[in-house]
Scaffold this motif. Sequence first.
Motif, PDB file in Angstrom:
ATOM      1  N   PRO A 126       0.834  -1.276   0.032  1.00 49.11           N
ATOM      2  CA  PRO A 126       0.021  -0.170   0.022  1.00 49.11           C
ATOM      3  C   PRO A 126       0.633   1.422  -0.055  1.00 49.11           C
ATOM      4  CG  PRO A 126      -0.132  -1.250   2.231  1.00 49.11           C
ATOM      5  CD  PRO A 126       0.325  -2.123   1.025  1.00 49.11           C
ATOM      6  N   LYS A 127       1.848   1.348   0.710  1.00 43.98           N
ATOM      7  CA  LYS A 127       2.612   2.625   0.915  1.00 43.98           C
ATOM      8  C   LYS A 127       3.302   2.970  -0.700  1.00 43.98           C
ATOM      9  CE  LYS A 127       5.166   5.969   2.879  1.00 43.98           C
ATOM     10  NZ  LYS A 127       5.540   6.599   1.710  1.00 43.98           N
ATOM     11  N   GLU A 128       3.846   1.765  -1.090  1.00 39.39           N
ATOM     12  CA  GLU A 128       4.577   2.031  -2.654  1.00 39.39           C
ATOM     13  C   GLU A 128       3.450   2.269  -3.356  1.00 39.39           C
ATOM     14  OE1 GLU A 128       5.180  -0.370  -0.329  1.00 39.39           O
ATOM     15  OE2 GLU A 128       7.257  -0.921  -0.288  1.00 39.39           O
ATOM     16  N   SER A 129       2.310   1.704  -3.316  1.00 43.89           N
ATOM     17  CA  SER A 129       1.421   2.047  -4.318  1.00 43.89           C
ATOM     18  C   SER A 129       0.536   3.346  -4.313  1.00 43.89           C
ATOM     19  CB  SER A 129       0.064   0.666  -4.234  1.00 43.89           C
ATOM     20  OG  SER A 129       0.486  -0.343  -4.383  1.00 43.89           O
ATOM     21  N   ALA A 130       0.472   3.791  -2.914  1.00 41.18           N
ATOM     22  CA  ALA A 130      -0.026   5.360  -2.795  1.00 41.18           C
ATOM     23  C   ALA A 130       0.941   6.097  -3.429  1.00 41.18           C
ATOM     24  CB  ALA A 130      -0.340   5.366  -1.212  1.00 41.18           C
ATOM     25  N   ASP A 131       2.192   5.837  -3.197  1.00 35.92           N
ATOM     26  CA  ASP A 131       3.417   7.078  -3.571  1.00 35.92           C
ATOM     27  C   ASP A 131       3.203   6.906  -5.163  1.00 35.92           C
ATOM     28  OD1 ASP A 131       3.974   7.592  -0.992  1.00 35.92           O
ATOM     29  OD2 ASP A 131       5.707   6.289  -0.896  1.00 35.92           O
ATOM     30  N   ALA A 132       3.248   5.782  -5.511  1.00 33.94           N
ATOM     31  CA  ALA A 132       3.228   5.592  -7.258  1.00 33.94           C
ATOM     32  C   ALA A 132       1.911   6.047  -7.773  1.00 33.94           C
ATOM     33  CB  ALA A 132       3.264   4.245  -7.553  1.00 33.94           C
ATOM     34  N   PHE A 133       0.788   6.143  -7.222  1.00 29.05           N
ATOM     35  CA  PHE A 133      -0.272   6.746  -7.597  1.00 29.05           C
ATOM     36  C   PHE A 133      -0.218   8.276  -7.643  1.00 29.05           C
ATOM     37  CE2 PHE A 133      -4.537   8.564  -6.609  1.00 29.05           C
ATOM     38  CZ  PHE A 133      -5.387   8.002  -7.815  1.00 29.05           C
ATOM     39  N   ALA A 134       0.332   8.653  -6.400  1.00 31.17           N
ATOM     40  CA  ALA A 134       0.406  10.311  -6.312  1.00 31.17           C
ATOM     41  C   ALA A 134       1.054  10.708  -7.124  1.00 31.17           C
ATOM     42  CB  ALA A 134       0.872  10.459  -4.783  1.00 31.17           C
ATOM     43  N   GLU A 135       2.356  10.033  -7.621  1.00 28.38           N
ATOM     44  CA  GLU A 135       3.449  10.705  -8.560  1.00 28.38           C
ATOM     45  C   GLU A 135       2.744  10.849  -9.714  1.00 28.38           C
ATOM     46  OE1 GLU A 135       7.986   9.753 -10.150  1.00 28.38           O
ATOM     47  OE2 GLU A 135       7.095   8.503  -8.391  1.00 28.38           O
ATOM     48  N   GLN A 136       2.218   9.630 -10.136  1.00 33.61           N
ATOM     49  CA  GLN A 136       1.535   9.534 -11.607  1.00 33.61           C
ATOM     50  C   GLN A 136       0.343  10.546 -11.788  1.00 33.61           C
ATOM     51  OE1 GLN A 136      -0.419   5.685 -12.364  1.00 33.61           O
ATOM     52  NE2 GLN A 136      -1.068   6.465 -14.438  1.00 33.61           N
ATOM     53  N   PHE A 137      -0.364  10.987 -10.823  1.00 38.79           N
ATOM     54  CA  PHE A 137      -1.339  12.120 -10.875  1.00 38.79           C
ATOM     55  C   PHE A 137      -0.990  12.987 -10.289  1.00 38.79           C
ATOM     56  CE2 PHE A 137      -3.186   7.705 -11.683  1.00 38.79           C
ATOM     57  CZ  PHE A 137      -3.859   7.906 -12.924  1.00 38.79           C
ATOM     58  N   ASN A 138       0.237  13.557 -10.054  1.00 37.73           N
ATOM     59  CA  ASN A 138       0.502  14.831  -9.633  1.00 37.73           C
ATOM     60  C   ASN A 138       0.046  15.392  -8.519  1.00 37.73           C
ATOM     61  OD1 ASN A 138       1.984  15.363 -12.331  1.00 37.73           O
ATOM     62  ND2 ASN A 138      -0.159  15.322 -13.138  1.00 37.73           N
ATOM     63  N   LEU A 139      -0.094  14.232  -7.470  1.00 35.57           N
ATOM     64  CA  LEU A 139      -0.804  14.620  -5.984  1.00 35.57           C
ATOM     65  C   LEU A 139       0.363  14.952  -5.176  1.00 35.57           C
ATOM     66  CD1 LEU A 139      -3.343  11.992  -6.145  1.00 35.57           C
ATOM     67  CD2 LEU A 139      -3.906  14.336  -6.713  1.00 35.57           C
ATOM     68  N   PRO A 140       0.355  16.071  -4.526  1.00 39.38           N
ATOM     69  CA  PRO A 140       1.667  16.293  -3.679  1.00 39.38           C
ATOM     70  C   PRO A 140       1.176  15.741  -2.235  1.00 39.38           C
ATOM     71  CG  PRO A 140       0.285  18.173  -3.884  1.00 39.38           C
ATOM     72  CD  PRO A 140      -0.407  17.216  -4.739  1.00 39.38           C
ATOM     73  N   ASP A 141       2.312  15.885  -1.481  1.00 36.49           N
ATOM     74  CA  ASP A 141       1.696  15.637  -0.071  1.00 36.49           C
ATOM     75  C   ASP A 141       1.195  16.912   0.496  1.00 36.49           C
ATOM     76  OD1 ASP A 141       3.412  13.358   0.732  1.00 36.49           O
ATOM     77  OD2 ASP A 141       5.197  14.071   0.458  1.00 36.49           O
ATOM     78  N   ASP A 142       0.192  16.695   1.224  1.00 33.92           N
ATOM     79  CA  ASP A 142      -0.869  17.908   1.369  1.00 33.92           C
ATOM     80  C   ASP A 142      -1.586  17.374   2.740  1.00 33.92           C
ATOM     81  OD1 ASP A 142      -3.290  19.535   1.246  1.00 33.92           O
ATOM     82  OD2 ASP A 142      -1.963  20.700  -0.137  1.00 33.92           O
ATOM     83  N   PRO A 143      -2.000  18.132   3.377  1.00 34.69           N
ATOM     84  CA  PRO A 143      -3.069  17.825   4.485  1.00 34.69           C
ATOM     85  C   PRO A 143      -4.266  17.325   4.091  1.00 34.69           C
ATOM     86  CG  PRO A 143      -1.646  19.541   5.271  1.00 34.69           C
ATOM     87  CD  PRO A 143      -1.523  19.395   4.024  1.00 34.69           C
ATOM     88  N   MET A 144      -4.645  17.991   2.904  1.00 31.05           N
ATOM     89  CA  MET A 144      -6.124  17.614   2.285  1.00 31.05           C
ATOM     90  C   MET A 144      -6.157  16.475   1.759  1.00 31.05           C
ATOM     91  SD  MET A 144      -7.858  19.854  -0.737  1.00 31.05           S
ATOM     92  CE  MET A 144      -8.188  21.274   0.177  1.00 31.05           C
ATOM     93  N   LEU A 145      -5.027  15.571   1.433  1.00 32.47           N
ATOM     94  CA  LEU A 145      -4.983  14.197   0.974  1.00 32.47           C
ATOM     95  C   LEU A 145      -4.479  13.319   1.743  1.00 32.47           C
ATOM     96  CD1 LEU A 145      -3.394  15.480  -2.457  1.00 32.47           C
ATOM     97  CD2 LEU A 145      -5.739  14.715  -2.414  1.00 32.47           C
TER      98      LEU A 145
END
Length: 214
Positions: free
Chosen positions: A114-133
């Motif tokens: 899950p950690k690797e999948s979440a990071d890969a998904f966020a990178e693919q779709f331009n989702l930054p580290d943000d308190p909103m997400l």
Amino acid sequence: MADTKKILNTGVLLLLLVGFPLVSFLYLRGGTKYRKEAIATQEDFGKMPNLYDLEAVRGSLPPDLRGAMTVVGWLDPSKEPGTRVYGQMLDSLYQQFQDSPNLYFTTILLAEKPKESADAFAEQFNLPDDPMLSFLRADERSFAATAEAFQLPLGEYDSPGIQPVVALVDSSQTIVKHYDLARRDEAIGLVQLVSLIIPLPEKKEIILDRGKEL
């Protein structure tokens, strides 16, 4: 000549005293009616179940979601079509509402890593580290159980993640709406309802895909 000037002055005065206020009144009344109608589309699917039992693998839920609006999604990266649409729409929603207060997007994730999948998904779709997400880890049982608890409108043989369906939770932590983000009208409806309650920062235009206006 004097009579013509007098008529013009009277006309301008009437426009200022009557015309503009009347237009403003009609505009505001129409806006209020539209807002009431949009909010009236909300339903009651019960209280949001406790998501704090799920482990956060990227970002985290705020200490208390009361008083905020929350968009909850289900992500199974093995379901590629649903994952792609969900990622594109989550990116678009985040871009539009990233400066809005009291709004959160959380994703319940089913993956072997899950950690690797979440990071890969966020990178693919331009989702930054943000308190909103935030991304919350789920096993197969809790993935299905949360979808059932949120009363997702799934077909008899469907599972969460096949379609990019999200649930909208209001400030009282009541589940008020479901949206299939693969449907243009429902994606627009989500943006419109959220923006009525939590205004878009700087009056941004409603956008479905990045760089494309609706």
